[in-house]
Design an enzyme around this catalytic site. Structure first.
Site, mmCIF file in Angstrom:
data_model
loop_
_atom_site.group_PDB
_atom_site.id
_atom_site.type_symbol
_atom_site.label_atom_id
_atom_site.label_comp_id
_atom_site.label_asym_id
_atom_site.label_seq_id
_atom_site.Cartn_x
_atom_site.Cartn_y
_atom_site.Cartn_z
ATOM 1 N N HIS A 133 -34.723 19.220 -16.159
ATOM 2 C CA HIS A 133 -36.126 19.612 -16.229
ATOM 3 C C HIS A 133 -36.799 19.361 -14.884
ATOM 4 O O HIS A 133 -36.375 18.487 -14.115
ATOM 5 C CB HIS A 133 -36.875 18.795 -17.291
ATOM 6 C CG HIS A 133 -36.198 18.716 -18.620
ATOM 7 N ND1 HIS A 133 -35.112 17.892 -18.835
ATOM 8 C CD2 HIS A 133 -36.468 19.327 -19.799
ATOM 9 C CE1 HIS A 133 -34.724 18.009 -20.104
ATOM 10 N NE2 HIS A 133 -35.516 18.871 -20.709
ATOM 11 N N ASN A 178 -41.584 16.771 -33.899
ATOM 12 C CA ASN A 178 -42.789 15.965 -34.106
ATOM 13 C C ASN A 178 -43.975 16.912 -34.285
ATOM 14 O O ASN A 178 -43.918 18.073 -33.872
ATOM 15 C CB ASN A 178 -43.044 15.026 -32.927
ATOM 16 C CG ASN A 178 -43.272 15.767 -31.617
ATOM 17 O OD1 ASN A 178 -42.340 16.290 -31.010
ATOM 18 N ND2 ASN A 178 -44.516 15.834 -31.190
ATOM 19 N N HIS A 201 -40.431 9.949 -27.734
ATOM 20 C CA HIS A 201 -39.128 10.606 -27.577
ATOM 21 C C HIS A 201 -38.116 10.116 -28.613
ATOM 22 O O HIS A 201 -37.215 10.861 -29.001
ATOM 23 C CB HIS A 201 -38.587 10.369 -26.160
ATOM 24 C CG HIS A 201 -37.404 11.218 -25.807
ATOM 25 N ND1 HIS A 201 -37.467 12.598 -25.762
ATOM 26 C CD2 HIS A 201 -36.119 10.887 -25.507
ATOM 27 C CE1 HIS A 201 -36.280 13.079 -25.426
ATOM 28 N NE2 HIS A 201 -35.440 12.070 -25.279
ATOM 29 N N ALA A 240 -36.079 20.890 -28.455
ATOM 30 C CA ALA A 240 -36.903 20.087 -29.351
ATOM 31 C C ALA A 240 -38.354 20.359 -28.979
ATOM 32 O O ALA A 240 -38.697 20.376 -27.792
ATOM 33 C CB ALA A 240 -36.580 18.612 -29.187
ATOM 34 N N MET A 288 -41.170 21.133 -23.113
ATOM 35 C CA MET A 288 -41.154 20.905 -21.666
ATOM 36 C C MET A 288 -39.974 21.598 -20.984
ATOM 37 O O MET A 288 -39.535 21.171 -19.915
ATOM 38 C CB MET A 288 -41.097 19.403 -21.377
ATOM 39 C CG MET A 288 -42.195 18.591 -22.033
ATOM 40 S SD MET A 288 -41.954 16.812 -21.801
ATOM 41 C CE MET A 288 -43.129 16.159 -23.009
ATOM 42 N N SER A 289 -39.455 22.649 -21.605
ATOM 43 C CA SER A 289 -38.247 23.293 -21.060
ATOM 44 C C SER A 289 -38.194 24.747 -21.491
ATOM 45 O O SER A 289 -39.177 25.323 -21.945
ATOM 46 C CB SER A 289 -36.996 22.561 -21.576
ATOM 47 O OG SER A 289 -36.847 22.754 -22.976
ATOM 48 N N SER A 324 -32.786 18.499 -26.594
ATOM 49 C CA SER A 324 -32.784 17.093 -27.015
ATOM 50 C C SER A 324 -32.329 16.943 -28.464
ATOM 51 O O SER A 324 -32.880 17.566 -29.364
ATOM 52 C CB SER A 324 -34.195 16.505 -26.879
ATOM 53 O OG SER A 324 -34.596 16.468 -25.542
ATOM 54 N N TYR A 382 -39.569 17.885 -14.536
ATOM 55 C CA TYR A 382 -40.174 16.552 -14.526
ATOM 56 C C TYR A 382 -39.197 15.454 -14.094
ATOM 57 O O TYR A 382 -39.606 14.330 -13.791
ATOM 58 C CB TYR A 382 -40.813 16.215 -15.877
ATOM 59 C CG TYR A 382 -39.869 16.053 -17.053
ATOM 60 C CD1 TYR A 382 -38.994 14.981 -17.157
ATOM 61 C CD2 TYR A 382 -39.894 16.982 -18.099
ATOM 62 C CE1 TYR A 382 -38.145 14.839 -18.247
ATOM 63 C CE2 TYR A 382 -39.049 16.836 -19.195
ATOM 64 C CZ TYR A 382 -38.182 15.768 -19.264
ATOM 65 O OH TYR A 382 -37.350 15.623 -20.346
ATOM 66 N N GLU A 383 -37.908 15.792 -14.039
ATOM 67 C CA GLU A 383 -36.923 14.841 -13.531
ATOM 68 C C GLU A 383 -36.914 14.802 -12.001
ATOM 69 O O GLU A 383 -36.242 13.953 -11.400
ATOM 70 C CB GLU A 383 -35.529 15.191 -14.045
ATOM 71 C CG GLU A 383 -35.370 15.078 -15.550
ATOM 72 C CD GLU A 383 -34.024 15.592 -16.024
ATOM 73 O OE1 GLU A 383 -33.011 14.919 -15.753
ATOM 74 O OE2 GLU A 383 -33.982 16.669 -16.662
ATOM 75 N N HIS A 416 -29.394 14.008 -23.632
ATOM 76 C CA HIS A 416 -28.778 15.093 -22.866
ATOM 77 C C HIS A 416 -27.504 14.556 -22.217
ATOM 78 O O HIS A 416 -27.548 13.864 -21.199
ATOM 79 C CB HIS A 416 -29.742 15.622 -21.791
ATOM 80 C CG HIS A 416 -30.936 16.332 -22.351
ATOM 81 N ND1 HIS A 416 -31.044 17.709 -22.369
ATOM 82 C CD2 HIS A 416 -32.048 15.862 -22.935
ATOM 83 C CE1 HIS A 416 -32.199 18.047 -22.932
ATOM 84 N NE2 HIS A 416 -32.824 16.941 -23.275
#
Length: 290
Positions: free
Chosen positions: A95, A249, A263, A125, A225-226, A42, A97-98, A73
C-alpha cells in the site's frame, strides 16, 4: 535538481524493461503459466489453501519486487491450479501508506500482465458504509470512487502497457459480476452478498465520521485503503477485472461514539468468513473460460 524533475524521475523509476526482467525472473522459477491472477486482501490469504500443485515464491526473493509489511499480508506469490485453472495468487499486497510510491504498489499487476495474466481478481477488507451491510457480508464491486489522491497512471505513459487516457466507466467486468452474483444465489449466500461501490482513502488511519458521512452521501457502500490503483493499472493493461470486498467492520457514523475501528477486528472477521469467500471465488474460477 528541481522538485519537478525529481518527481518525474520517481515516476519513471520502474520501466517496462525492468518489469519484463522481473516477470522473466519469476517465470524461470516456476512451471506454472497462469492466466488468472488473484490479489488477496487482509485476512483473505487462506484462498491459497485451495491451490493445488503449489509453487511458492516469497516477495523478498524477487529482485525489485515490493515487500508487504502489514499484518495479515504474508508476502508470497502462490502458483498452481485452482479448479483446473492455472493461477497465481498474491498472498498480500503493498500500500502507499507503507511508504511505497503509487507506481511501486502496482508493479505486481504489471508483472502479472507480462507473465500472461488475462483476468485479475482483487479482494480486500473494507469498512461498511451502507447501513444495510453487516460485518461478515461480501460485496461484489460494481464501481469505485477514488478519494485517495493516488493514481499510478500519472507520469510518462508507456504505450506498451496501455493508452494515455484509459476509460474507467466499465472498470469491473459486468459478466463476471453477474456470474458471481448468480453463484452466490445458487450457494445460498444471497442474504450476505451484495453489489456496490467501493471507495479508497489513502490511510493508514481509519476514516473520520465526517469522511464516512460524505462517502455515504456520494453513494459509496464500502471503503478501504487499497485495490483502486491495482484496478486502474489492470484496466490500463487491458485485463478483465473482478473485485470483491469483505465487510470486516462497520464504519463510525456518529460523533463521539465510544467504539472505534481497529485492524484486529478486520483480521478476525477475515478469518471467520474466509471459508465463504474461498467457496465463492473457487466456484467463480471453476466457471471461467480462459
Amino acid at each position: 535538481m528541481s522538485d519537478d524533475k525529481h518527481t518525474v524521475q520517481n515516476m519513471e523509476s520502474v520501466t517496462f524493461e525492468e518489469i519484463q526482467q522481473i516477470a522473466d525472473h519469476i517465470l524461470a522459477k516456476v512451471k506454472c503459466r497462469p492466466k488468472l491472477g488473484i490479489i488477496c486482501g487482509s485476512g483473505l490469504g487462506k484462498l491459497a489453501d485451495m491451490v493445488e500443485d503449489k509453487e511458492v515464491i516469497p516477495y523478498n526473493e524477487i529482485p525489485g519486487f515490493p515487500v508487504s509489511t502489514v499484518p495479515g499480508h504474508a508476502g508470497k506469490l502462490i502458483f498452481g491450479t485452482l479448479k483446473d485453472k492455472s493461477v497465481v495468487l498474491m498472498q498480500g499486497r503493498v500500500h502507499c501508506y507503507e511508504g511505497y510510491s503509487p507506481q511501486k504498489t502496482v508493479l505486481p499487476v504489471r508483472t502479472m500482465k507480462l507473465m500472461g495474466i488475462k483476468i485479475l481478481f482483487v479482494t480486500n477488507a473494507a469498512g461498511g458504509i451502507n447501513r444495510n451491510y453487516s460485518v461478515g457480508d461480501m460485496m461484489v464491486i460494481k464501481d469505485h470512487l477514488n478519494l485517495s489522491g493516488v493514481n499510478p497512471l500519472v507520469g510518462v505513459n508507456d504505450e506498451r502497457f496501455g493508452p494515455r487516457f484509459p476509460p474507467m466507466s466499465r472498470a469491473y467486468d459486468s459478466e463476471l459480476r453477474k456470474l458471481a452474483l448468480g453463484i452466490a444465489k445458487e450457494m445460498g449466500f444471497a442474504d450476505f452478498v451484495h453489489e456496490g461501490v467501493y471507495s479508497m482513502m489513502i490511510g493508514p488511519n481509519f476514516e473520520t465520521v465526517t469522511e464516512c458521512r460524505l462517502l455515504s452521501m456520494a453513494g459509496v457502500d464500502a471503503t478501504g485503503m487499497s485495490t483502486i490503483p491495482e484496478v486502474l493499472v489492470a484496466k490500463h493493461c487491458d485485463m478483465k477485472v473482478f473485485g470483491m470486498s469483505l465487510i470486516t467492520n462497520k464504519v463510525i457514523m456518529e460523533y463521539d461514539q465510544e467504539t472505534t475501528a481497529n485492524h484486529e477486528e478486520v483480521l478476525e472477521t477475515g478469518e471467520k468468513r474466509s471459508k465463504y469467500t474461498q467457496q465463492l471465488i473457487a466456484e467463480l474460477v471453476k466457471k471461467l473460460v480462459i
